[in-house]
Design an enzyme around this catalytic site. Structure first.
Site, PDB file in Angstrom:
ATOM      1  N   ALA A   1       0.872  -1.178   0.000  1.00 39.96           N
ATOM      2  CA  ALA A   1       0.000   0.000   0.000  1.00 39.96           C
ATOM      3  C   ALA A   1       0.906   1.224   0.000  1.00 39.96           C
ATOM      4  O   ALA A   1       2.037   1.172   0.492  1.00 39.96           O
ATOM      5  CB  ALA A   1      -0.886  -0.017   1.231  1.00 39.96           C
TER       6      ALA A   1
ATOM      7  N   GLY B   1       0.663  -5.122   0.839  1.00 36.01           N
ATOM      8  CA  GLY B   1      -0.507  -5.213  -0.036  1.00 36.01           C
ATOM      9  C   GLY B   1      -0.233  -6.002  -1.310  1.00 36.01           C
ATOM     10  O   GLY B   1      -1.165  -6.558  -1.895  1.00 36.01           O
TER      11      GLY B   1
ATOM     12  N   GLU C   1      -0.719  -9.497  -0.462  1.00 35.54           N
ATOM     13  CA  GLU C   1      -2.167  -9.670  -0.216  1.00 35.54           C
ATOM     14  C   GLU C   1      -2.957  -9.752  -1.522  1.00 35.54           C
ATOM     15  O   GLU C   1      -3.851 -10.588  -1.665  1.00 35.54           O
ATOM     16  CB  GLU C   1      -2.675  -8.523   0.668  1.00 35.54           C
TER      17      GLU C   1
ATOM     18  N   GLU D   1       4.491  -4.850   7.212  1.00 35.32           N
ATOM     19  CA  GLU D   1       3.736  -3.751   7.840  1.00 35.32           C
ATOM     20  C   GLU D   1       4.200  -3.468   9.266  1.00 35.32           C
ATOM     21  O   GLU D   1       4.193  -2.324   9.725  1.00 35.32           O
ATOM     22  CB  GLU D   1       2.227  -4.085   7.847  1.00 35.32           C
TER      23      GLU D   1
HETATM   24  N1  DAK Z   1       4.651   3.150  -0.754  1.00 39.85           N
HETATM   25  C1  DAK Z   1       5.066   4.285  -1.330  1.00 39.85           C
HETATM   26  N2  DAK Z   1       6.195   4.405  -2.074  1.00 39.85           N
HETATM   27  C2  DAK Z   1       6.941   3.301  -2.193  1.00 39.85           C
HETATM   28  C3  DAK Z   1       6.568   2.058  -1.606  1.00 39.85           C
HETATM   29  C4  DAK Z   1       5.364   2.017  -0.870  1.00 39.85           C
HETATM   30  N3  DAK Z   1       4.903   0.871  -0.318  1.00 39.85           N
HETATM   31  N4  DAK Z   1       7.522   1.165  -1.921  1.00 39.85           N
HETATM   32  C5  DAK Z   1       8.427   1.813  -2.682  1.00 39.85           C
HETATM   33  N5  DAK Z   1       8.072   3.092  -2.852  1.00 39.85           N
HETATM   34  C6  DAK Z   1       8.794   4.123  -3.582  1.00 39.85           C
HETATM   35  C7  DAK Z   1      10.008   4.614  -2.806  1.00 39.85           C
HETATM   36  O1  DAK Z   1       9.633   5.586  -1.848  1.00 39.85           O
HETATM   37  C8  DAK Z   1      10.846   5.207  -3.930  1.00 39.85           C
HETATM   38  O2  DAK Z   1      10.318   6.473  -4.275  1.00 39.85           O
HETATM   39  P1  DAK Z   1      11.296   7.719  -4.657  1.00 39.85           P
HETATM   40  O3  DAK Z   1      12.164   7.894  -3.483  1.00 39.85           O
HETATM   41  O4  DAK Z   1      12.041   7.247  -5.888  1.00 39.85           O
HETATM   42  O5  DAK Z   1      10.338   8.844  -4.935  1.00 39.85           O
HETATM   43  C9  DAK Z   1      10.571   4.257  -5.093  1.00 39.85           C
HETATM   44  O6  DAK Z   1       9.364   3.596  -4.776  1.00 39.85           O
HETATM   45  C10 DAK Z   1      11.672   3.215  -5.263  1.00 39.85           C
HETATM   46  O7  DAK Z   1      11.833   2.554  -4.002  1.00 39.85           O
HETATM   47  P2  DAK Z   1      13.272   2.384  -3.292  1.00 39.85           P
HETATM   48  O8  DAK Z   1      14.170   3.510  -3.691  1.00 39.85           O
HETATM   49  O9  DAK Z   1      13.011   2.190  -1.854  1.00 39.85           O
HETATM   50  O10 DAK Z   1      13.775   1.049  -3.992  1.00 39.85           O
HETATM   51  P3  DAK Z   1      14.762  -0.027  -3.371  1.00 39.85           P
HETATM   52  O11 DAK Z   1      15.093  -0.940  -4.495  1.00 39.85           O
HETATM   53  O12 DAK Z   1      15.884   0.601  -2.639  1.00 39.85           O
HETATM   54  O13 DAK Z   1      13.902  -0.822  -2.303  1.00 39.85           O
HETATM   55  C11 DAK Z   1      11.875  -1.957  -1.504  1.00 39.85           C
HETATM   56  C12 DAK Z   1      12.780  -1.610  -2.726  1.00 39.85           C
HETATM   57  C13 DAK Z   1      10.617  -2.625  -2.043  1.00 39.85           C
HETATM   58  C14 DAK Z   1      12.634  -2.963  -0.614  1.00 39.85           C
HETATM   59  C15 DAK Z   1      11.566  -0.669  -0.719  1.00 39.85           C
HETATM   60  O14 DAK Z   1      11.052   0.294  -1.619  1.00 39.85           O
HETATM   61  C16 DAK Z   1      10.553  -0.891   0.372  1.00 39.85           C
HETATM   62  O15 DAK Z   1      10.897  -1.414   1.432  1.00 39.85           O
HETATM   63  N6  DAK Z   1       9.294  -0.441   0.113  1.00 39.85           N
HETATM   64  C17 DAK Z   1       8.256  -0.473   1.106  1.00 39.85           C
HETATM   65  C18 DAK Z   1       7.761  -1.889   1.264  1.00 39.85           C
HETATM   66  C19 DAK Z   1       6.675  -1.985   2.333  1.00 39.85           C
HETATM   67  O16 DAK Z   1       6.891  -1.675   3.493  1.00 39.85           O
HETATM   68  N7  DAK Z   1       5.514  -2.408   1.897  1.00 39.85           N
HETATM   69  C20 DAK Z   1       4.404  -2.581   2.757  1.00 39.85           C
HETATM   70  C21 DAK Z   1       3.663  -1.293   2.779  1.00 39.85           C
HETATM   71  S1  DAK Z   1       2.408  -1.333   4.025  1.00 39.85           S
HETATM   72  C22 DAK Z   1      -4.390  -0.678   5.517  1.00 39.85           C
HETATM   73  C23 DAK Z   1      -4.437  -0.963   4.187  1.00 39.85           C
HETATM   74  C24 DAK Z   1      -3.433  -1.703   3.643  1.00 39.85           C
HETATM   75  C25 DAK Z   1      -2.375  -2.102   4.413  1.00 39.85           C
HETATM   76  C26 DAK Z   1      -2.381  -1.848   5.756  1.00 39.85           C
HETATM   77  C27 DAK Z   1      -3.396  -1.134   6.332  1.00 39.85           C
HETATM   78  N8  DAK Z   1      -5.348   0.168   6.076  1.00 39.85           N
HETATM   79  C28 DAK Z   1      -5.863   1.193   5.212  1.00 39.85           C
HETATM   80  C29 DAK Z   1      -5.478   0.302   7.483  1.00 39.85           C
HETATM   81  C30 DAK Z   1      -1.229  -2.636   3.787  1.00 39.85           C
HETATM   82  C31 DAK Z   1      -0.052  -2.031   4.147  1.00 39.85           C
HETATM   83  C32 DAK Z   1       1.123  -2.153   3.342  1.00 39.85           C
HETATM   84  O17 DAK Z   1       1.162  -2.743   2.292  1.00 39.85           O
END
Ligand code: DAK
Length: 260
Positions: free
Chosen positions: A66, A111, A114, A134
């Site tokens: 997300a 997400g 998911e 998360e």
């Molecule tokens: N959201 C927003 N931007 C993201 C992102 C994300 N989940 N993942 C990556 N990006 C963006 C980065 O900010 C970066 O943007 P710029 O800096 O270039 O503007 C760009 O994508 C490239 O990412 P990285 O520079 O970080 O690339 P790397 O190769 O170094 O790293 C990575 C790749 C996938 C390991 C890293 O980007 C990462 O850790 N991303 C976040 C992964 C994550 O934590 N995903 C889970 C998100 S939480 C809910 C609804 C849904 C959910 C929960 C609650 N409710 C509404 C209550 C679900 C939650 C989630 O999914």
């Protein structure tokens, strides 16, 4: 509906939905989730579509979760609406009467994992990575991860992934049953399309009944689930495809299915 963040294409009865925000690793914001809901509804209601593929644009990500920048300042009410929207879209994919395959071409985190779990099958590139990270940003999964992951791979493993927040490579995901196949990255889409085309040519009503029995039978007591299977199987005897399939078998020729 015009899509900003999805590419929607149909070829020979197979719809491909591509998440298309590669600069943000296809992170799901609310606009994209609304578009996914709309695209899933199109797949469900268009009788020309027989199978669905979900994948991500670019070579790095399926969906990296997300959109954290959109969620950062959400109040609980907004978070709930975003979560409910995601649940509605994913349940629509999970329960729709046509088969779906997630072609996971890179990161499928949060997400992303998911969304892939709402599909009937997961084909992973050898470069795919999975996880529910998360917890590392002070959350828990919000689009069914706590439920679908435990059902797919077991409670103990799901707890380790969700509570530990670690990532899994494609090999580990395969070993624990999270993905059906690992495919070399450069062959992922060809192989997925091939299988989707096969599904698109199979008796559509029987596919619908198979999915119905599995999806709705899974949480029932065994006697009730078996009864559901009997009803679903019996209904297949009302179709031309069942008559044709059995006739073709007995005549030792290939069946000519019409999808009804
Ligand atoms: N959201 C927003 N931007 C993201 C992102 C994300 N989940 N993942 C990556 N990006 C963006 C980065 O900010 C970066 O943007 P710029 O800096 O270039 O503007 C760009 O994508 C490239 O990412 P990285 O520079 O970080 O690339 P790397 O190769 O170094 O790293 C990575 C790749 C996938 C390991 C890293 O980007 C990462 O850790 N991303 C976040 C992964 C994550 O934590 N995903 C889970 C998100 S939480 C809910 C609804 C849904 C959910 C929960 C609650 N409710 C509404 C209550 C679900 C939650 C989630 O999914």
């Amino acid at each position: 509906m015009e899509y900003q963040n999805l590419i929607f294409a149909v070829e020979a009865g197979v719809a491909t939905i591509t998440f298309n925000r590669p600069k943000a690793l296809n992170a799901m914001n609310s606009v994209t989730m609304k578009e996914l809901y709309d695209a899933a509804m199109r797949c469900q209601t268009d009788s020309g579509i027989k199978a669905i593929i979900l994948t991500g644009a670019g070579d790095k990500a399926f969906v990296a979760g997300a959109d954290i920048s959109e969620m950062q300042n959400m109040r609980p009410q907004e978070a709930m609406e975003f979560m409910e929207l995601g649940h509605a879209a994913l349940r629509l994919i999970e329960t729709m009467s046509k088969p779906s395959i997630a072609a996971i071409n890179g990161f499928a985190l949060g997400g992303g994992t998911e969304i892939s779990m709402a599909c009937d099958m997961r084909f992973a590139s050898d470069k795919a990575r999975f996880g529910q990270p998360e917890i590392l940003i002070g959350l828990i999964p919000g689009w069914g991860g706590t439920q679908r992951l435990a059902r797919l791979i077991g409670v103990g493993r799901a707890k380790e992934i969700i509570m530990g927040g670690g990532q899994l490579d494609a090999q580990r995901a395969y070993e624990i049953g999270l993905v059906n196949r690992i495919i070399p990255a450069e062959q992922l889409m060809d192989e997925t399309r091939k299988f989707a085309a096969k599904l698109a040519g199979l008796p559509g009503f029987a596919l619908k009944m198979a999915k119905h029995a599995i999806v709705y039978g899974y949480d029932l007591a065994l006697d009730n689930a078996n009864k559901l299977e009997v009803e679903c199987c019996a209904q297949c005897f009302s179709t031309d495809d069942q008559k044709e399939g059995m006739k073709a078998f007995l005549e030792k020729r290939k069946p000519n299915f019409k999808g009804c």
